[in-house]
Write a protein that holds these residues in place. Structure first.
Motif, PDB file in Angstrom:
ATOM      1  N   ASP A 243      28.620  13.129   7.037  1.00  0.00           N
ATOM      2  CA  ASP A 243      30.012  12.723   6.819  1.00  0.00           C
ATOM      3  C   ASP A 243      30.870  12.760   8.079  1.00  0.00           C
ATOM      4  N   ASP A 244      30.254  13.070   9.226  1.00  0.00           N
ATOM      5  CA  ASP A 244      31.046  13.282  10.441  1.00  0.00           C
ATOM      6  C   ASP A 244      30.935  12.171  11.478  1.00  0.00           C
ATOM      7  N   TRP A 245      30.215  11.086  11.176  1.00  0.00           N
ATOM      8  CA  TRP A 245      30.023  10.059  12.197  1.00  0.00           C
ATOM      9  C   TRP A 245      31.341   9.421  12.646  1.00  0.00           C
ATOM     10  N   ASP A 246      32.204   9.057  11.712  1.00  0.00           N
ATOM     11  CA  ASP A 246      33.484   8.441  12.084  1.00  0.00           C
ATOM     12  C   ASP A 246      34.308   9.379  12.963  1.00  0.00           C
ATOM     13  N   LYS A 247      34.382  10.639  12.553  1.00  0.00           N
ATOM     14  CA  LYS A 247      35.171  11.618  13.306  1.00  0.00           C
ATOM     15  C   LYS A 247      34.575  11.858  14.692  1.00  0.00           C
ATOM     16  N   ALA A 248      33.244  11.936  14.745  1.00  0.00           N
ATOM     17  CA  ALA A 248      32.590  12.207  16.031  1.00  0.00           C
ATOM     18  C   ALA A 248      32.812  11.061  17.014  1.00  0.00           C
ATOM     19  N   ALA A 250      35.243   8.842  16.917  1.00  0.00           N
ATOM     20  CA  ALA A 250      36.672   8.810  17.264  1.00  0.00           C
ATOM     21  C   ALA A 250      36.978   9.843  18.340  1.00  0.00           C
ATOM     22  N   TRP A 251      36.394  11.024  18.204  1.00  0.00           N
ATOM     23  CA  TRP A 251      36.565  12.078  19.224  1.00  0.00           C
ATOM     24  C   TRP A 251      36.042  11.609  20.581  1.00  0.00           C
ATOM     25  N   SER A 335      31.858  19.333  15.874  1.00  0.00           N
ATOM     26  CA  SER A 335      32.909  19.965  15.118  1.00  0.00           C
ATOM     27  C   SER A 335      34.240  19.624  15.763  1.00  0.00           C
ATOM     28  N   GLU A 336      35.244  19.384  14.953  1.00  0.00           N
ATOM     29  CA  GLU A 336      36.582  19.094  15.479  1.00  0.00           C
ATOM     30  C   GLU A 336      37.292  20.351  15.942  1.00  0.00           C
ATOM     31  N   LYS A 337      36.762  21.492  15.585  1.00  0.00           N
ATOM     32  CA  LYS A 337      37.446  22.743  15.940  1.00  0.00           C
ATOM     33  C   LYS A 337      37.308  23.039  17.427  1.00  0.00           C
TER      34      LYS A 337
END
Length: 337
Positions: A243-248, A250-251, A335-337
């Motif tokens: 579930d983290d591909w879009d966020k990764a 974008a980062w 991780s976004e953290k």
């Protein structure tokens, strides 16, 4: 030193070099191994020097048939015959207690145990027979880097450092063998591979524990591949949860990071990237077969700042895939953290 690529009709030449104490890489169904005569400590010592491998890391002894182990093994676990009959030749390494003095401490890492395997590769079985001695065979690469799954991977890392490479094309499995410790009462998996926990349990009708502890730098591992970080390219690797591909991504864009994708077609088709390595299909088998090749290809292309790698469920063959990927990534997920 010239590094010669040997073909099938030249196995006698390769065996002669090994008999004389030279190093020759050989193919298996898992990865290519860096071969040295296991009975010649000075030759085995060269393996550590060529790879840059820590001397406390024990080596797997490759045999052409089970009878070759009898000169070294002190006693066999009651399950041995059933395991060997079912899984050898194949991607399963067995650890036994050995007779004192039967193998050099250079091979065993100073332990009272040693690891043995009969690879499922006809060329290499012939090579061992013609050499007349078992061969040590750690992965034929620079220590800590992704293991080689083609002769050209070996040539890239060890050209000019070893006498030869026996070529048999790309390996079928792509990650190293399962290591099963039979030196204690309870058989224990020390390194997962293509012979899965589930397959062993089905044959033996007992639960087989998996030793997940990661060996510290100060510890002597009982089997190869137990260190915290291993199989790592120079380019940093991050594991990406489903579930983290879009966020990764974008980062990465926000931080001006050029990303290399290591993924199945389903993921790769969703995202464009400056560089990517796509597994042959959606299966964990294809991912496992392509893992080390993909890490090498993305790293050597020099177009990426970071590699994003797809993860799989940690069961069956996925356990072996994730074991290698986690070490390549230094255990790090995005991780976004």
């Amino acid at each position: 030193m010239e590094t010669k690529i040997f073909q099938t009709e030249e196995i006698d030449q390769a065996a002669e070099l090994l008999s004389r104490g030279e190093l020759v890489a050989f193919p298996t169904e898992t990865v290519y191994g860096l071969g040295a005569n296991a009975l010649l400590p000075e030759s085995v010592q060269q393996v550590f020097a060529v790879k840059g491998r820590p001397s406390d890391n024990p080596l797997i002894v490759h045999v052409a048939d089970f009878s070759m182990t009898k000169a070294f093994v002190e006693s066999y676990h009651p399950f041995t015959k059933k395991i060997v009959n079912h899984f050898w030749p194949g991607p399963l390494t067995l650890i036994f207690s050995i007779k004192e003095g039967s193998l050099s401490p250079v091979v065993t890492g100073g332990l009272s145990t040693a690891a043995f395997r009969m690879p499922d590769n006809k060329k290499t079985l012939s090579l061992i027979e013609k050499t007349g001695a078992p061969l040590v065979g750690p992965s034929a690469n620079t220590s800590g880097k992704p293991s080689p799954t083609t002769a050209m991977h070996v040539f890239h890392d060890l050209k000019g450092k070893i006498a030869g490479i026996l070529d048999d094309g790309a390996t079928q499995i792509g990650v190293e063998s399962t290591v099963l410790d039979l030196s204690n009462e309870v058989p224990t998996i020390l390194r997962p591979g293509a012979v899965t926990k589930e397959a062993l349990e089905e044959v033996l009708s007992v639960e087989i524990p998996l030793d997940k502890h990661l060996v510290k730098e100060s510890e002597t591992p009982k089997a190869p591949g137990m260190k915290y970080k291993h199989y790592s390219p120079d380019t940093p690797v991050l594991m990406i949860a489903p579930d983290d591909w879009d966020k990764a991504l974008a980062w990465a864009r926000a931080n001006d990071q050029k990303v290399g994708l290591l993924a199945t077609p389903r993921i790769a088709d969703q995202y464009s990237s400056a560089d990517r390595f796509v597994f042959a299909d959606q299966s964990v088998e294809a991912a496992t077969r392509g893992l080390f090749s993909g890490l090498r290809a993305l790293d050597e292309a020099g177009k990426t700042d970071i590699i994003f790698a797809e993860v799989f469920p940690e069961d069956h063959l996925g356990l072996a895939y994730m074991n290698r990927l986690k070490k390549a990534a230094g255990q790090n997920y995005f991780s976004e953290k």
